[in-house]
Scaffold this motif. Structure first.
Motif, short mmCIF file in Angstrom:
data_model
loop_
_atom_site.label_atom_id
_atom_site.label_comp_id
_atom_site.label_asym_id
_atom_site.label_seq_id
_atom_site.Cartn_x
_atom_site.Cartn_y
_atom_site.Cartn_z
N GLY A 149 0.74 -1.18 -0.24
CA GLY A 149 -0.08 0.44 -0.24
C GLY A 149 0.98 1.24 0.04
O GLY A 149 0.15 1.94 0.02
N ILE A 150 1.87 1.24 -0.10
CA ILE A 150 3.06 2.53 0.22
C ILE A 150 2.97 3.20 -1.82
O ILE A 150 3.81 1.30 -2.56
CB ILE A 150 3.93 2.35 0.52
CG1 ILE A 150 4.17 1.62 2.05
CG2 ILE A 150 4.72 3.57 0.17
CD1 ILE A 150 5.38 1.19 2.72
N GLU A 151 2.56 4.01 -1.71
CA GLU A 151 2.48 4.58 -3.57
C GLU A 151 3.59 5.40 -3.22
O GLU A 151 4.63 6.09 -2.49
CB GLU A 151 1.54 4.73 -3.72
CG GLU A 151 0.20 4.09 -3.56
CD GLU A 151 -0.58 4.66 -3.97
OE1 GLU A 151 -1.15 5.71 -4.15
OE2 GLU A 151 -1.77 3.31 -3.91
N GLU A 152 3.78 6.13 -4.79
CA GLU A 152 5.30 7.28 -5.47
C GLU A 152 4.32 8.38 -4.12
O GLU A 152 3.45 8.31 -4.47
CB GLU A 152 5.24 7.64 -6.62
CG GLU A 152 6.58 6.43 -6.75
CD GLU A 152 6.04 6.38 -8.30
OE1 GLU A 152 6.05 7.21 -9.24
OE2 GLU A 152 6.74 5.21 -9.22
N GLU A 193 10.59 -3.09 -1.83
CA GLU A 193 11.35 -1.61 -1.10
C GLU A 193 10.88 -0.67 -1.51
O GLU A 193 10.14 -0.68 -2.30
CB GLU A 193 12.38 -2.27 -1.81
CG GLU A 193 13.74 -3.25 -1.01
CD GLU A 193 14.90 -3.40 -1.89
OE1 GLU A 193 16.07 -3.65 -0.48
OE2 GLU A 193 15.25 -2.83 -3.06
N VAL A 194 11.16 0.19 -1.11
CA VAL A 194 11.04 1.56 -1.66
C VAL A 194 12.13 2.09 -2.05
O VAL A 194 12.56 2.37 -1.10
CB VAL A 194 9.69 1.99 -0.70
CG1 VAL A 194 7.88 1.65 -0.89
CG2 VAL A 194 9.84 2.52 0.30
N MET A 195 12.05 2.91 -2.73
CA MET A 195 13.11 4.30 -2.75
C MET A 195 12.56 5.23 -1.86
O MET A 195 11.50 6.12 -2.24
CB MET A 195 13.66 4.58 -4.58
CG MET A 195 14.36 5.20 -4.29
SD MET A 195 14.86 5.89 -6.39
CE MET A 195 15.90 4.19 -6.59
N VAL A 196 13.78 6.14 -1.41
CA VAL A 196 13.28 6.61 -0.89
C VAL A 196 14.39 7.82 -0.46
O VAL A 196 15.99 7.49 -0.72
CB VAL A 196 12.94 6.74 1.06
CG1 VAL A 196 12.66 7.98 2.28
CG2 VAL A 196 11.84 5.18 1.27
N ASP A 203 17.79 2.94 -1.27
CA ASP A 203 16.02 1.31 -0.65
C ASP A 203 16.16 0.74 0.52
O ASP A 203 16.97 0.98 0.96
CB ASP A 203 16.82 0.63 -2.18
CG ASP A 203 16.89 0.73 -3.39
OD1 ASP A 203 16.07 1.86 -4.02
OD2 ASP A 203 17.55 -0.02 -4.10
N VAL A 204 14.85 1.14 0.21
CA VAL A 204 14.18 0.85 2.44
C VAL A 204 13.37 -0.09 2.41
O VAL A 204 12.37 -0.97 1.67
CB VAL A 204 13.62 2.23 2.97
CG1 VAL A 204 13.71 1.47 4.39
CG2 VAL A 204 14.77 2.91 2.62
N PRO A 205 13.21 -1.70 2.81
CA PRO A 205 13.02 -2.52 2.62
C PRO A 205 11.11 -1.98 3.63
O PRO A 205 10.97 -0.96 4.12
CB PRO A 205 12.97 -3.47 3.96
CG PRO A 205 14.73 -3.55 4.19
CD PRO A 205 14.31 -1.87 3.70
#
Length: 73
Positions: free
Chosen positions: A6-9, A37-40, A55-57
């Motif tokens: 559910g995490i989005e840009e 992962e998401v790039m933050v 990149d973060v898990p």
């Protein structure tokens, strides 16, 4: 189609545990998402300079401000 996490840009996230050199509680804006992962982007305030892009898990972040734009896979 969004990923199951559910995490989005453009969501603003906070780290729930240390990630690399960045402590828990630090965070930034999601610039890309993957399944695990998401790039933050971490930005220095108030200058607006990018300090890091990492990149973060997904299990190491929590969304604090949802502004999501669904990622296109």
């Amino acid at each position: 189609m969004p990923y199951a996490h559910g995490i989005e840009e453009n969501d603003v996230v906070r780290f729930t545990r240390p990630v690399g050199e960045w402590p828990a509680g630090m965070g930034g804006t999601v610039v890309n998402t993957w399944r695990d992962e998401v790039m933050v982007e971490i930005v220095e305030h108030p200058s607006g300079y990018t300090l890091d892009v990492i990149d973060v898990p997904v299990d190491s972040v929590v969304v604090t401000i949802p502004q999501g734009i669904p990622a296109v896979a």
